[in-house]
Design an enzyme around this catalytic site. Structure first.
Site, PDB file in Angstrom:
ATOM      1  N   HIS A 243       1.263  -0.969   0.338  1.00  0.00           N
ATOM      2  CA  HIS A 243      -0.113   0.029   0.363  1.00  0.00           C
ATOM      3  C   HIS A 243       1.315   1.408  -0.186  1.00  0.00           C
ATOM      4  CE1 HIS A 243      -3.068   3.130   1.516  1.00  0.00           C
ATOM      5  NE2 HIS A 243      -4.080   1.933   0.901  1.00  0.00           N
ATOM      6  N   GLU A 298      -7.229  -5.148  -0.434  1.00  0.00           N
ATOM      7  CA  GLU A 298      -8.279  -5.559  -1.593  1.00  0.00           C
ATOM      8  C   GLU A 298      -7.785  -7.017  -1.730  1.00  0.00           C
ATOM      9  OE1 GLU A 298      -5.032  -4.660  -4.988  1.00  0.00           O
ATOM     10  OE2 GLU A 298      -5.666  -2.395  -4.921  1.00  0.00           O
TER      11      GLU A 298
END
Length: 356
Positions: A243, A298
């Site tokens: 991320h 995700e």
């Protein structure tokens, strides 16, 4: 100057704080752990909208009637739209909603992704759209419109947890896009359309679908290491890991993992995904020891939305269902400041030719 505006502060906000070093997300003074799985989406909307919109006493009822109101736009679905991806079709239907800056406009925009996503998914499968039921919660009605049958409480709770979890996340790309458009006073619909357009990019919200493709390609836990090593060897990005902000595990991943556990029928799939996750994290630490690559939102988003019956092609639409609440709150916060967002650039092109 920083490429990608890394480290540049572009706004002051009371809405959310992302602490990438500690792996913590705070929404209006409350941690994600306090909110996800314990708060309905309607209550989260009220939390985000406090001080920005004049909300009705019965927010759930008002949002229900907003779903019924925007359902009329489903009649505009035609072959041209159904040939598009779900997020493109949903965006086109949302563009039919009038612009405005009031609470009624905000409620319609909150209702629209739910109504339009369910209608588009059903129409693309050759099924008729299902009209909203204003008496249900937003999460329960979303699943009912998608399937044509009422969900279980656990399923509605799981979708509530997802919508709350993704509702706001600092000044990410789509939220910044929404604030830029809001600063021009173009209207809330325009701001939300900007947010959706940014969200559909694979570097932002358009990535959860490929997680399912990865899991399906791996097939079983014993294949995980070989598949992941081969993918990394080809220079492919491993979806569901890493991320831009978090240097540790994304707190949203754990919130969604808990929600997946509420879906009893998904336990085998969850155990498989956990095995893939463990293999991926071990390999990433071996291959990329200098990069903090941990599980992000995700990975378990894909597992949860798959379990609730959404096709992977529509995952970004469901992300938009939750994030629209954040976009709308940020849009009004930006309007309260009253300043047009107009940064500067540094010219690095050629100098004009001068006559000898």
């Amino acid at each position: 100057m920083s490429d990608g505006l890394e480290g540049v502060v572009a706004a002051r906000t009371v809405l959310s704080e992302v602490d990438g070093q500690a792996g913590r997300l705070i929404i209006r003074g409350r941690s994600l752990d306090e909110l996800a799985g314990r708060t309905r989406f309607e209550d989260l909307i009220a939390l985000l909208f406090e001080g920005f919109y004049d909300l009705p006493a019965d927010l759930a009822g008002a949002l229900g009637w907003a779903r019924s109101e925007v359902f009329a736009e489903v009649a505009a679905l035609d072959t041209g739209l159904l040939d598009r991806t779900p997020v493109e079709a949903v965006r086109a239907l949302m563009a039919r909603l009038p612009d405005g800056d009031d609470t009624a406009t905000a409620l319609r925009l909150l209702a629209a992704p739910s109504v339009f996503t369910a209608a588009v998914v059903r129409a693309q499968a050759g099924e008729a759209p299902v009209e909203p039921d204003p008496g249900l919660s937003h999460a329960a009605d979303t699943l009912r419109m998608l399937r044509g049958a009422a969900p279980s409480k656990a399923e509605a709770d799981a979708l509530d947890a997802y919508l709350v979890t993704v509702s706001d996340h600092g000044l990410n790309a789509s939220t910044f896009a929404a604030r830029v458009v809001a600063s021009t006073r173009a209207g809330l619909t325009s701001a939300v359309l900007a947010g959706i357009s940014a969200l559909k990019g694979p570097l932002h919200g358009g990535a959860p679908g490929p997680v399912i493709e990865m899991l399906d390609a791996i097939g079983e836990p014993s294949n995980a290491r070989a598949w992941i090593e081969a993918a990394l060897g080809r220079g492919e990005r491993l979806m569901g890991f890493g991320h831009r902000i978090y240097r540790v595990r994304d707190p949203r991943a754990d919130a969604l993992k808990r929600a997946v556990k509420w879906l009893d029928a998904r336990q085998g799939r969850l155990e498989f995904a956990e095995a893939v996750e463990a293999a991926a994290l071990a390999i990433l630490r071996e291959k990329k020891p200098d990069r903090p690559l941990d599980t992000n939102v995700e990975f378990y988003t894909a597992l949860l939305l798959e379990g609730l019956g959404f096709p992977p092609a529509a995952f970004t639409c469901v992300f938009a269902m939750g994030r629209t609440a954040g976009w709308l709150a940020h849009a009004r916060e930006q309007l309260a400041g009253g300043r047009l967002i107009r940064p500067q650039s540094v010219y690095v092109g050629p100098a004009p030719m001068r006559a000898a």
